[in-house]
Enzyme design. Structure first.
Site, short mmCIF file in Angstrom:
data_model
loop_
_atom_site.label_atom_id
_atom_site.label_comp_id
_atom_site.label_asym_id
_atom_site.label_seq_id
_atom_site.Cartn_x
_atom_site.Cartn_y
_atom_site.Cartn_z
CD GLU A 205 3.80 -0.43 -5.78
OE1 GLU A 205 4.59 -1.09 -5.07
OE2 GLU A 205 2.86 0.23 -5.32
CE LYS A 337 1.25 4.33 0.19
NZ LYS A 337 0.18 3.33 -0.01
#
Length: 425
Positions: A205, A337
Site C-alpha cells: 500500500e 470496502k
C-alpha cells in the site's frame, strides 16, 4: 434515462500484478461507465467471494476469465435493456441471479465491476460527476485521509505484527493541504529510516516496510517524522492503526510474534491502551478477531470514548453483520470496502445504516488496487469524513488523493474538509 445496451469485461492487472476484472457498461445513448475491481490480501472469512479460475498454469490459478465470462454472458443477459438509473433493481437482479449468500457462483468481482460501471454510466448519461450523482446536492465533505506510512503484518515482509501504521492530518484546512502534509511526513520518514540504517522499500500500500521490532518503535519513528516535517503529533497530525488481529489470532489468543507476546482479548485492550497513552492514536481498526464479538464489546466500552474503534473483518461491509454489531455495541465505526459486499447499493446501505446508528464510516481501498478512483467519489457522496487509501507513493494510491483534490477544486466554497470533526472524546 438510457437502457443498458452492452457490457464488456476484460482481465487486467492490479497493483500487485494479479489479475482483476474491469467492466465497461455502454448505454443506448452512447454514455459509458468503466470500473476496475480491487482485491484484498488480508480478507475476512465473511467477505463476498471473488471468482478465480483456479488453473495453476495460468496466473498461478488467480486468473479471472470465468468472472469475465459471467459478466458478458449471464449477467448481461439478465440486466441488458434495464434502465441504468435503477441501481438497486440492477444490483438485486444480479444478486438473485447469483443465488448464493456470498456471491460465490458468479463472483463478487464480476458483480461489483458491473454495479460500479452501471453507476458511472448513469452519471455520464446526465452529465454529473459520480459523487454528485450518488450523493445529490448534500455531497460536500472532503474526507480526512488515513495515510499508511509504515506497513507490517501481511502487507510487508518484516517482524511487525500490526498491519498498518497511519497518519491523519486532522489539522489541515483542506484535502490539498492534508495531502501536502502527508507527503512531507512521508518524505521525512524516508530520510529518518535511511539514516537509521533501515531499508526504505515500500509495501503493498505504499508505506515503508522497515525491519522494526515493535509497534512502539514504529510509532516512535512516526513521531520523529512528524516533528521533522514541522508539525505537531496529536495537534496537526494524529495516528491510526490497523491491527488486522484475525491474522495473528490462534487458539483463542493473539500471538504478537514480533514482540514475543501472547494475549487474550483483555490483554489486547490493555496493549492498545498503553500505546494510546504514549502516542496520539485516535483510531484503531480490527484490534480483535473477526468473530470475537464479546471481546469487541469490551474493547469498545473501554476505549471507544476516546478513540474510533473500526470494524473491518468484523463487519465486512455487510449490513446484516453491522446490525448485530450495532445491537452489541461492538464498535463505533465501520470500514467500507466495496468488494467485501459486492454491489454499490449494498455498500451505500451499510454506510447509511452506520451513520443512522451514530457510527462513523471510513471508505477504504484494498491492498490490490488499480488506477480506478471510484472510492474517492463514494467518500464525498456519502459525506463519510474519512478515507483510507494508502500511502503517498504508488500511482494506484495517489490516484485517489488526486481525485479528491479535483473534487475539492470543483466544489470550491461549497466543499468542506472534515478535519478535526472526526475526533472523539
Amino acid at each position: 434515462m438510457s437502457a443498458i445496451a452492452d457490457i464488456t469485461a476484460r482481465e487486467i492487472l492490479d497493483s500487485r500484478g494479479n489479475p482483476t476484472v474491469e467492466v465497461d457498461v455502454i448505454l443506448d445513448s452512447g454514455a459509458m461507465g468503466r470500473a476496475a475491481v480491487p482485491s484484498g490480501a488480508s480478507t475476512g472469512a465473511h467477505e463476498a467471494v471473488e471468482l478465480r479460475d483456479g488453473e495453476p498454469a495460468r496466473f498461478g490459478g488467480k486468473g479471472v476469465q470465468r468472472a469475465v465470462e459471467a459478466v458478458e454472458g449471464e449477467i448481461f443477459d439478465a440486466i441488458g435493456g434495464m434502465d441504468a438509473s435503477e441501481q438497486v433493481a440492477i444490483d438485486e437482479t444480479m444478486i438473485d441471479l447469483d443465488g448464493t449468500p456470498n456471491k460465490a457462483r458468479l463472483g463478487a468481482n464480476a458483480i461489483l465491476g458491473v454495479s460500479l460501471a452501471v453507476a458511472k454510466a448513469a452519471a455520464d448519461e446526465i452529465g454529473l460527476p459520480l459523487y454528485r450523482y450518488l450523493g445529490g446536492v448534500y455531497a460536500r465533505t472532503l474526507p480526512v485521509p488515513m495515510m499508511n506510512i509504515i506497513n507490517g503484518g501481511k502487507h510487508a515482509d518484516n517482524p511487525i505484527d500490526i498491519q498498518e501504521f497511519m497518519i491523519q492530518p486532522v489539522g489541515a484546512a483542506s484535502i490539498a493541504e492534508a495531502v501536502r502534509m502527508g507527503s512531507e511526513v512521508f518524505q521525512a520518514l524516508k530520510k529518518i529510516l535511511h539514516d537509521a540504517g533501515h531499508n526504505t522499500n515500500v509495501g503493498d500500500e505504499g508505506g515503508f516496510a522497515p525491519g522494526l521490532k515493535s509497534a512502539e518503535e514504529a510509532l516512535g519513528f512516526m513521531t520523529r517524522a512528524v516533528e521533522a516535517a514541522g508539525y505537531r503529533a496529536g495537534e496537526d497530525i494524529a495516528f491510526a492503526l490497523d491491527c488486522a488481529a484475525t491474522e495473528f489470532y490462534k487458539d483463542g489468543r493473539y500471538h504478537l510474534e514480533g514482540e514475543g507476546k501472547v494475549l487474550d482479548a483483555g490483554g489486547m485492550t490493555d496493549y492498545i491502551a498503553a500505546l494510546a497513552k504514549s502516542f496520539p492514536i485516535i483510531s484503531v481498526e480490527d484490534p480483535l478477531s473477526e468473530d470475537d464479538w464479546e471481546g469487541w464489546a469490551h474493547f469498545t466500552s473501554t476505549l471507544g470514548g476516546a478513540m474510533q474503534v473500526v470494524g473491518d473483518d468484523l463487519f465486512v461491509t455487510n449490513p446484516t453483520r453491522l446490525r448485530r454489531g450495532i445491537a452489541a455495541k461492538s464498535a463505533n465505526s465501520i470500514l467500507i470496502k466495496v468488494n467485501q459486499i459486492g454491489t454499490l447499493s449494498e455498500t451505500l446501505e451499510a454506510v447509511e445504516l452506520a451513520q443512522r446508528a451514530g457510527m462513523t464510516a471510513v471508505i477504504s481501498h484494498r491492498s490490490g488496487e488499480t488506477e480506478d478512483a471510484t472510492i474517492a467519489d463514494i467518500a464525498v457522496a456519502t459525506n463519510a469524513g474519512q478515507i483510507k487509501t494508502g500511502s503517498l507513493a504508488r500511482s494506484d494510491r495517489v490516484a485517489k488523493y488526486n481525485q479528491l483534490i479535483r473534487i475539492e477544486a470543483e466544489l470550491d466554497i461549497a466543499g468542506r474538509f472534515a478535519g478535526r470533526t472526526i475526533l472523539r472524546g
